[in-house]
Design a protein around this motif. Structure first.
Motif, short mmCIF file in Angstrom:
data_model
loop_
_atom_site.label_atom_id
_atom_site.label_comp_id
_atom_site.label_asym_id
_atom_site.label_seq_id
_atom_site.Cartn_x
_atom_site.Cartn_y
_atom_site.Cartn_z
N LYS A 184 29.96 -65.74 23.60
CA LYS A 184 31.23 -65.04 23.37
C LYS A 184 31.06 -63.80 22.50
O LYS A 184 31.97 -63.40 21.77
CB LYS A 184 32.28 -65.98 22.76
N LYS A 224 34.50 -62.03 25.96
CA LYS A 224 34.44 -63.00 24.85
C LYS A 224 34.97 -64.39 25.23
O LYS A 224 35.38 -65.17 24.38
CB LYS A 224 35.22 -62.48 23.63
N GLU A 225 34.94 -64.71 26.52
CA GLU A 225 35.40 -66.03 26.97
C GLU A 225 34.24 -67.01 27.17
O GLU A 225 34.45 -68.19 27.42
CB GLU A 225 36.21 -65.91 28.27
N GLY A 226 33.01 -66.51 27.07
CA GLY A 226 31.85 -67.39 27.15
C GLY A 226 31.52 -67.89 28.54
O GLY A 226 30.90 -68.95 28.69
#
Length: 466
Positions: free
Chosen positions: A315, A320-322
C-alpha cells in the motif's frame, strides 16, 4: 436555504443515516449469515440450477477447496474446445457462441446462416433513435447511456411485456444485434460533446459480424486488420457467459423471476455490471499499468518491477489499496482458462503491432506476482492471472478508448444474460425471495416534542466529535 446550509444539513443527515444502518460484522457471524452469498469455505451458496454455463476452479474434498486448473463450459462444451473449433477454421466465433447460449445446441450451417442474417437485419437502431436518444442526450458514461437506451427500446417494441419463448428470443436477438451500435454511437457522442472531438456515425455493415462492426463503427477511418478483428471476437466469446452466480447474471435471474419485461431485466444486469467490483476490473488494470510505467524506476527490468509490485502490495504505491489488479479470482485457483486463451492471442497481436515489450510487462507482472505470493505466504500459495490482466492490454493495442472497456464487456455478456433469463422463465416459476434476519426490533414510537431532546443530544455529540 443557501448552498452552505444545505451542505451542512446533508452532512448531518448522512451521519445519522450511516449510524442507523451500520451492522457490526460479529452480528453477521452470530446469525450464520452467508455474506455475499458465500459459504464459510469460500464456495457460493447454491440458489438454482442452470444448463447455460459452468465455472470450475477447484475441487471440494472434505468440504475444503482444493486448487485445480480452471475450466469454463458453455452449454456443457469446454470453452477451450469451442474456441479451438472456430480458430482452426480461421473464422469468428461470437455469433456461433450466441446461438449456442440461446438455443442450447450448435447450429447447422443453414440455421447459422439464417441466424446471422437476423442479427444483420437488426443491427441498425430504430428510426430517429440515434438522433433523439443518443445525440440529443449524450452521457459521459457509456454504461449509463446503454442502460437508458435499453429502457427506451421498450417503447419501440409492439409487444414488450410478452414473455413467451418466441418473443423472448426475438427481443434477445434484437438487443444482441443493437448493443454494439448503441455503445459505439454512445462513445462517439461522448467524444464529440464532452471531449470536443469530431463526430463520426458509421452505419453497421451486413455480413462482417459483431467484432468487425465494432471496430468499423468506433474508428474514424473504419480500418482494421484481420488479427485485430479476430482478437476482439475472442474477447467477446470468452466474456459471453460465466455461470448463473456472477453478479449480473444473478441479477438477471432475480429480476426475471418477477415476471417483468426483458428490457427491465437487461437494464438491471447492465447496472450490476457497471459496478467497479464487477465489470470495471480491466480499467483498474490499465490504470495500474500506467502508474507502473510512470513511477517504477525501470519496468523492463524484472527485479525493479518486482520491487514496485511489492510497494503496491504494501500500500505504498498506486492507489494504496494493496491489490495487484488482474491477479487472483473468486473461483479460479490454478488458472483462468479465459486468461490462458487471451494471452496466447495477445502475443500474436503484439507481434503484429510491435508491442512485444509491452506484452512482456503483463507477462512479468503475472509471473512475479505468483513468485511474490509464494515468498510472502508460503510455497503452497496459489494465485493466477485472471482475464482482466490481458483484456485491458488487448483493448489498449486495439486503441479502444477506456470508456468502452466495460460497455464491450456488456455487449459480450448479453447473450449469457438472455439465456439465463429464458431459462429462469421457462424452468423456475417462483419469484426469488431470500430471507434477511432482523436485528433491530422493538423500538418505540417517540412523540415529536420528546424527539427534540434526543436530536439536541446527537448534535452535541457531532459538535464534540464523539
Amino acid at each position: 436555504m443557501n448552498k452552505d446550509s444545505s451542505e451542512k444539513i446533508f452532512d448531518e443527515l448522512a451521519m445519522i443515516a450511516e449510524k442507523n444502518n451500520y451492522i457490526k460484522p460479529e452480528i453477521y457471524n452470530m446469525f450464520n449469515i452467508k455474506r455475499g452469498l458465500r459459504n464459510s469455505n469460500g464456495t457460493g451458496v447454491k440458489v438454482g440450477l442452470t444448463k447455460v454455463g459452468c465455472v470450475k476452479g477447484y475441487e471440494l474434498r472434505d468440504n475444503k477447496k482444493v486448487p485445480a486448473e480452471g475450466e469454463l463450459f458453455y452449454r456443457g462444451i469446454r470453452l477451450t474446445e469451442f474456441v479451438k473449433g472456430f480458430q482452426q477454421q480461421r473464422r469468428y466465433g461470437f455469433e456461433e457462441c450466441v446461438y449456442l447460449l440461446l438455443f442450447g445446441e450448435l447450429p447447422t450451417k443453414k440455421r447459422f446462416d439464417e441466424f446471422k442474417d437476423l442479427l444483420d437485419e437488426w443491427r441498425k437502431l430504430p428510426q430517429s433513435f440515434t438522433e433523439n436518444m443518443i445525440l440529443k442526450i449524450p452521457s459521459k458514461d457509456i454504461m449509463n447511456k446503454l442502460q437508458r437506451s435499453i429502457l427506451v427500446l421498450y417503447s419501440h417494441d409492439d409487444d414488450p411485456d410478452n414473455i413467451s419463448v418466441k418473443n423472448l428470443l426475438m427481443q434477445s436477438i434484437k438487443l444482441i444485434a443493437r448493443f454494439p451500435t448503441i455503445i459505439s454511437y454512445g462513445y462517439q457522442a461522448k467524444a464529440h460533446y464532452f471531449d470536443n472531438k469530431s463526430l463520426f456515425i458509421h452505419s453497421p455493415q451486413k455480413g462482417i459480424g459483431t467484432a468487425e462492426n465494432i471496430l468499423f463503427m468506433i474508428r474514424q477511418d473504419n480500418n482494421y486488420t484481420k488479427t485485430e478483428a479476430e482478437i476482439l471476437d475472442l474477447c467477446m466469446v470468452i466474456h459471453a457467459e460465466h455461470g448463473g452466480g456472477n453478479n449480473s447474471a444473478f441479477t438477471t435471474h432475480v429480476v426475471s423471476s418477477s415476471g417483468t419485461d426483458t428490457y427491465s431485466a437487461i437494464a438491471a444486469a447492465v447496472g450490476a455490471l457497471k459496478g467497479p467490483k464487477h465489470g470495471g476490473a480491466n480499467v483498474k488494470v490499465r490504470e495500474m499499468i500506467l502508474d507502473i510505467k510512470r513511477n517504477a524506476i525501470n519496468w523492463k527490468n524484472r527485479d525493479m518491477l518486482k520491487d514496485y509490485l511489492l510497494k503496491i502490495l504494501r500500500k505504498e504505491a498506486f492507489n494504496k489499496e494493496g491489490l495487484i489488479y488482474g491477479m487472483g479470482h473468486a473461483v479460479y485457483t490454478k488458472s483462468d482458462p479465459r486468461a490462458v486463451l487471451l494471452k496466447k492471442k495477445a502475443l500474436e497481436l503484439a507481434i503484429e503491432k510491435g508491442a512485444v515489450e509491452e506484452f512482456n510487462l503483463y507477462k512479468n507482472i503475472e509471473e512475479l506476482t505468483i513468485e511474490i505470493f509464494k515468498e510472502l505466504k508460503g510455497e503452497d500459495t496459489i494465485i493466477c492471472a485472471n482475464v482482466d490482466l490481458y483484456s485491458g492490454f488487448v483493448y489498449e493495442m486495439l486503441n479502444i478508448p477506456q470508456e468502452l472497456y466495460t460497455p464491450l464487456f456488456a455487449a459480450a455478456r448479453l447473450p449469457g444474460w438472455c439465456a439465463h433469463r429464458i431459462e429462469q422463465i421457462v424452468s423456475d416459476k417462483k419469484i426469488l425471495r431470500p430471507a434477511y434476519e432482523i436485528v433491530d426490533i422493538g423500538n418505540k414510537y417517540i412523540p415529536m416534542d420528546e424527539r427534540e431532546r434526543e436530536a439536541d443530544h446527537f448534535s452535541h455529540l457531532l459538535a464534540s466529535g464523539s
